[in-house]
Design a protein around this motif. Structure first.
Motif, PDB file in Angstrom:
ATOM      1  N   HIS A 151      28.726  15.499  86.104  1.00 18.44           N
ATOM      2  CA  HIS A 151      28.943  13.937  85.176  1.00 18.44           C
ATOM      3  C   HIS A 151      27.351  13.194  85.229  1.00 18.44           C
ATOM      4  O   HIS A 151      27.698  12.833  85.298  1.00 18.44           O
ATOM      5  CB  HIS A 151      29.920  13.011  85.575  1.00 18.44           C
ATOM      6  CG  HIS A 151      30.389  12.793  84.295  1.00 18.44           C
ATOM      7  ND1 HIS A 151      30.106  11.722  83.556  1.00 18.44           N
ATOM      8  CD2 HIS A 151      30.384  11.187  84.415  1.00 18.44           C
ATOM      9  CE1 HIS A 151      30.798  11.062  82.888  1.00 18.44           C
ATOM     10  NE2 HIS A 151      31.111  10.365  83.696  1.00 18.44           N
ATOM     11  N   GLY A 152      26.224  13.778  85.305  1.00 14.54           N
ATOM     12  CA  GLY A 152      25.225  13.774  85.119  1.00 14.54           C
ATOM     13  C   GLY A 152      25.013  13.400  87.298  1.00 14.54           C
ATOM     14  O   GLY A 152      25.597  14.346  87.506  1.00 14.54           O
ATOM     15  N   TRP A 153      23.881  12.870  87.413  1.00 14.53           N
ATOM     16  CA  TRP A 153      23.359  12.558  88.709  1.00 14.53           C
ATOM     17  C   TRP A 153      24.161  11.421  89.556  1.00 14.53           C
ATOM     18  O   TRP A 153      24.397  11.428  90.236  1.00 14.53           O
ATOM     19  CB  TRP A 153      21.943  12.068  88.697  1.00 14.53           C
ATOM     20  CG  TRP A 153      20.958  12.753  89.674  1.00 14.53           C
ATOM     21  CD1 TRP A 153      21.580  13.177  90.700  1.00 14.53           C
ATOM     22  CD2 TRP A 153      19.897  12.114  90.419  1.00 14.53           C
ATOM     23  NE1 TRP A 153      21.016  12.819  92.394  1.00 14.53           N
ATOM     24  CE2 TRP A 153      20.044  11.794  91.658  1.00 14.53           C
ATOM     25  CE3 TRP A 153      19.141  11.244  89.172  1.00 14.53           C
ATOM     26  CZ2 TRP A 153      18.439  12.136  92.377  1.00 14.53           C
ATOM     27  CZ3 TRP A 153      17.713  11.163  90.125  1.00 14.53           C
ATOM     28  CH2 TRP A 153      17.627  11.364  91.672  1.00 14.53           C
ATOM     29  N   THR A 154      23.828  10.293  88.411  1.00 15.84           N
ATOM     30  CA  THR A 154      24.295   8.975  89.446  1.00 15.84           C
ATOM     31  C   THR A 154      24.430   8.055  88.372  1.00 15.84           C
ATOM     32  O   THR A 154      25.293   6.783  88.762  1.00 15.84           O
ATOM     33  CB  THR A 154      22.884   8.057  89.950  1.00 15.84           C
ATOM     34  OG1 THR A 154      22.009   7.454  88.567  1.00 15.84           O
ATOM     35  CG2 THR A 154      22.014   8.932  90.287  1.00 15.84           C
ATOM     36  N   HIS A 155      24.994   8.230  87.536  1.00 17.26           N
ATOM     37  CA  HIS A 155      26.073   7.681  86.139  1.00 17.26           C
ATOM     38  C   HIS A 155      25.436   6.204  85.740  1.00 17.26           C
ATOM     39  O   HIS A 155      26.069   4.908  85.741  1.00 17.26           O
ATOM     40  CB  HIS A 155      27.518   7.643  87.011  1.00 17.26           C
ATOM     41  CG  HIS A 155      28.281   7.904  85.414  1.00 17.26           C
ATOM     42  ND1 HIS A 155      28.058   6.278  84.600  1.00 17.26           N
ATOM     43  CD2 HIS A 155      29.268   8.247  84.991  1.00 17.26           C
ATOM     44  CE1 HIS A 155      28.740   6.765  83.908  1.00 17.26           C
ATOM     45  NE2 HIS A 155      29.550   7.433  83.623  1.00 17.26           N
ATOM     46  N   GLN A 156      23.861   5.979  85.642  1.00 15.07           N
ATOM     47  CA  GLN A 156      22.862   4.333  85.967  1.00 15.07           C
ATOM     48  C   GLN A 156      21.806   5.230  85.563  1.00 15.07           C
ATOM     49  O   GLN A 156      21.533   6.667  86.200  1.00 15.07           O
ATOM     50  CB  GLN A 156      23.368   3.966  86.987  1.00 15.07           C
ATOM     51  CG  GLN A 156      22.969   4.016  88.327  1.00 15.07           C
ATOM     52  CD  GLN A 156      21.698   3.999  89.070  1.00 15.07           C
ATOM     53  OE1 GLN A 156      21.384   5.261  89.066  1.00 15.07           O
ATOM     54  NE2 GLN A 156      21.376   3.371  89.025  1.00 15.07           N
ATOM     55  N   TYR A 157      20.930   4.125  85.311  1.00 17.06           N
ATOM     56  CA  TYR A 157      19.712   4.701  84.501  1.00 17.06           C
ATOM     57  C   TYR A 157      18.452   4.499  86.089  1.00 17.06           C
ATOM     58  O   TYR A 157      17.590   4.805  86.580  1.00 17.06           O
ATOM     59  CB  TYR A 157      18.877   3.728  83.461  1.00 17.06           C
ATOM     60  CG  TYR A 157      17.864   4.110  83.019  1.00 17.06           C
ATOM     61  CD1 TYR A 157      17.016   5.431  83.541  1.00 17.06           C
ATOM     62  CD2 TYR A 157      17.407   3.305  82.947  1.00 17.06           C
ATOM     63  CE1 TYR A 157      15.393   5.435  82.572  1.00 17.06           C
ATOM     64  CE2 TYR A 157      15.845   2.826  82.812  1.00 17.06           C
ATOM     65  CZ  TYR A 157      15.243   3.937  82.779  1.00 17.06           C
ATOM     66  OH  TYR A 157      13.646   3.703  83.109  1.00 17.06           O
ATOM     67  N   SER A 158      18.318   2.956  86.659  1.00 20.67           N
ATOM     68  CA  SER A 158      17.801   2.733  87.712  1.00 20.67           C
ATOM     69  C   SER A 158      18.187   1.579  87.310  1.00 20.67           C
ATOM     70  O   SER A 158      19.012   1.728  88.191  1.00 20.67           O
ATOM     71  CB  SER A 158      15.886   1.968  86.008  1.00 20.67           C
ATOM     72  OG  SER A 158      15.098   1.963  87.033  1.00 20.67           O
ATOM     73  N   ASN A 159      17.118   0.213  87.835  1.00 21.42           N
ATOM     74  CA  ASN A 159      17.692  -0.212  88.580  1.00 21.42           C
ATOM     75  C   ASN A 159      17.674  -1.986  87.491  1.00 21.42           C
ATOM     76  O   ASN A 159      17.680  -3.377  88.809  1.00 21.42           O
ATOM     77  CB  ASN A 159      15.923  -1.049  90.054  1.00 21.42           C
ATOM     78  CG  ASN A 159      15.142  -1.732  89.368  1.00 21.42           C
ATOM     79  OD1 ASN A 159      15.365  -1.473  88.424  1.00 21.42           O
ATOM     80  ND2 ASN A 159      14.575  -1.625  90.528  1.00 21.42           N
ATOM     81  N   VAL A 160      18.233  -1.556  86.037  1.00 23.02           N
ATOM     82  CA  VAL A 160      18.509  -2.304  85.405  1.00 23.02           C
ATOM     83  C   VAL A 160      19.603  -2.043  85.149  1.00 23.02           C
ATOM     84  O   VAL A 160      19.716  -1.014  84.717  1.00 23.02           O
ATOM     85  CB  VAL A 160      16.958  -2.675  84.190  1.00 23.02           C
ATOM     86  CG1 VAL A 160      15.184  -2.910  84.821  1.00 23.02           C
ATOM     87  CG2 VAL A 160      16.809  -1.000  83.909  1.00 23.02           C
TER      88      VAL A 160
END
Length: 589
Positions: free
Chosen positions: A387-396
């Motif tokens: 399910h992806g790596w972190t299920h979020q993009y960055s710090n934004v």
């Protein structure tokens, strides 16, 4: 609470589940649950239509200039010839797919679509949806109808024409080839009057003729004894008929708000016609399912009826409770139910949203109890899904708060003032190497925990770029999800237009335009609580739509759930089995 919100947001983003007529649970589903039905809340279909929902309507605006001028033909291989075969124990990131197998013969489909006028871009999106479905049966070719040349129809098992532009200049060569009656033709919606005008004896030949568009409120389409939904606010109109003779098969029926009826789809001779476009305003349990099933008549009429089910445990990251995971695995194993479960290998809260401002970075390898629980689930019949790596993009925020499980990882999304999502396009670093890097990082974290990269993937929040989908097709055997499809995908070498796109789910396995096998995800998820504009979606809702999906003769009931809702999971599993579905493992398809 965070997990409930994440699940509800998934429902808002991608269910398209406008809710539609028929809040009552169908009789068969109620019987399947037995006395348990009295303990469940009634279905609650609440409309959450909003302009940015790609699963309810295509996204995009008028064209600045006509397209396409050159002859544009694109073909795609069938699921049966191109499925990659590997096991979880032999990860193959970015490797070349295995050579396709061969078949002596398989059906082939020609999909023709409209392109003229300011809204001509819609035609390609509808064609993408049609070829995705056609790939379940065999090979396909797609091209604008204006570029059709005499005799091309005879090269295919079936032709699907999707009329989306009123007054599209259809070549007389195509009209004449249809009227020759030698090949199966499925004609969707507009411009049927051009065909009937081409044959002075059309009514005598086919036994029916159109009269005018009916703009009555229609929220139900009856097909094979099931009451399928239709978005009642769809004001495009449905074709009505001056005559329908006794030699015409009425395949499905529209039900007006006053209970009166008229045909939704009919067939005579070589021609099947739907007076409504089933590829727009699609929700779970929608009349779209009737269209999906009608393709069997043209492309695989001897297909035996079977009904299979898939269940997927959602959004499992390193912070999850391993005891809870074991309990869910124990229940499913006790019922002989194989299942999929998604793994996010690394949890990030870069801004400390849920930890008093202290950033969190938790790899799966740092949680040995969780790793043991994952192995326990695998031993119990569970199939791991990346399910992806972190299920979020960055710090934004993207779009919520940059925390794992809350945000998109592969696509830029913002929120409007009313909390509805805005799909902005690819993230700034998007490329094949960037997307592959996310998956390689996921693989590294899994290997650090003693686990392999699984052969299946679900993109976080069902959102990715065309590049990301193509990269996933090179790495994984299949995607278990709904997906976004963009203008330009049917033009070889042409640019992708991320301002014009549509979402689609499937009731059976397909090999989509991105070159990847895609598993059914047609019932959505169980959401005990509503959030923002999203209503709750309860077991009774899932089961009502599972019953509607029985109209697809080789279709699935596929749903997902978070692991903290065991009682709801039990209710749905029992009800789905009672409807006659058999649960299968997602890696067996």
């Amino acid at each position: 609470m965070a997990r409930d919100q994440s699940l509800s947001r998934r429902f808002v983003l991608l269910s398209g589940g406008a809710a539609l007529a028929g809040a009552a649970l169908p009789t068969g589903a109620a019987a399947a649950l037995g006395p348990e039905i009295n303990k469940l809340p009634a279905p609650n279909y609440a409309v959450h239509d909003y302009p940015g929902n790609p699963y309810l309507r295509p996204q995009g605006g008028p064209l600045a200039s006509p397209w396409p001028a050159p002859r544009t033909v694109k073909s795609g291989p069938a699921l049966a010839t191109r499925r990659m075969r590997r096991t979880a124990s032999t990860p193959r990131p970015l490797a070349v797919p295995l050579a396709p197998t061969t078949a002596d013969w398989m059906p082939s489909t020609l999909v023709l679509y409209d392109t003229t006028g300011q809204s001509g871009w819609l035609g390609e999106l509808y064609a993408i949806m049609a070829v995705n479905l056609a790939s379940h049966f065999g090979n396909w070719t797609a091209m604008p109808v204006v570029q059709y040349e005499s005799g091309e129809l005879s090269q295919y098992s079936c032709v699907i024409y999707i009329g989306s532009t009123y007054g599209e200049p259809i070549p007389t060569a195509f009209l004449d080839d249809v009227l020759a009656g030698t090949q199966s033709v499925i004609w969707v919606y507009d411009n049927i009057w051009q065909l009937t005008a081409r044959a002075a004896n059309f009514t005598a030949l086919y036994g029916w003729n159109w009269s005018q568009l009916d703009f009555s409120t229609v929220a139900e389409v009856d097909y094979k004894g099931q009451k399928l939904k239709r978005y009642s606010a769809n004001g495009a109109g449905i074709m009505n008929y001056a005559v329908v003779g006794s030699n015409v098969s009425v395949l499905a029926t529209c039900v007006r708000s006053d209970g009166t009826t008229f045909p939704w789809a009919l067939r005579s001779g070589n021609l099947t016609y739907t007076g409504d476009n089933p590829l727009v305003y699609i929700s779970e349990g929608d009349r779209y399912l009737a269209f999906c099933d009608l393709l069997f008549d043209a492309l695989a009429p001897t297909t035996p009826t079977q009904h299979r089910a898939l269940v997927r445990l959602e959004d499992i990251d390193p912070t999850y409770d391993p005891t809870q995971l074991r309990a869910v695995a124990d229940y499913l194993a006790s019922q002989g139910v194989p299942f999929g479960f998604q793994i996010i290998p690394r949890y990030l809260d870069p801004n400390g949203v849920y930890s008093n401002g202290v950033p969190q970075n938790i790899p799966l390898s740092s949680k040995p109890a969780m790793v043991r629980a994952i192995r326990y689930m695998q031993d119990a019949g569970g199939v791991m899904i990346n399910h992806g790596w972190t299920h979020q993009y960055s710090n934004v925020p993207n779009p919520i708060n940059a925390v794992t499980g809350r945000d998109c990882e592969f696509f830029r999304v913002t929120l409007n003032a009313d909390s509805t999502p805005n799909y902005q396009g690819p993230l700034p670093p998007d490329s094949d190497t960037w997307a592959a890097g996310r998956f390689l990082s996921a693989q590294a974290d899994l290997q650090d925990a003693g686990l392999d990269l699984p052969p299946l993937v679900t993109f976080p929040d069902y959102a990715a770029s065309a590049t990301d989908y193509a990269v996933a097709a090179e790495i994984f055997n299949a995607r278990a999800e709904r997906s976004l499809y963009f203008s330009g995908l049917l033009t070889d070498g042409g640019p992708i237009d991320y301002t014009r796109f549509v979402g689609q789910y499937f009731p059976y396995v397909v090999y989509d335009v991105y070159g990847g096998t895609t598993l059914p995800d047609n019932l959505g998820g169980i959401a005990p609580q509503g959030f923002d504009v999203s209503p709750a979606r309860l077991p009774a809702d899932i089961l009502a739509d599972a019953q509607r999906n029985l109209v697809v003769r080789d279709g699935f009931a596929s749903f997902f759930i978070h692991t903290d809702n065991l009682s709801y999971l039990q209710a749905v599993v029992t009800g789905v089995q009672g409807l006659g579905y058999t649960f299968v493992a997602p890696d067996s398809l």
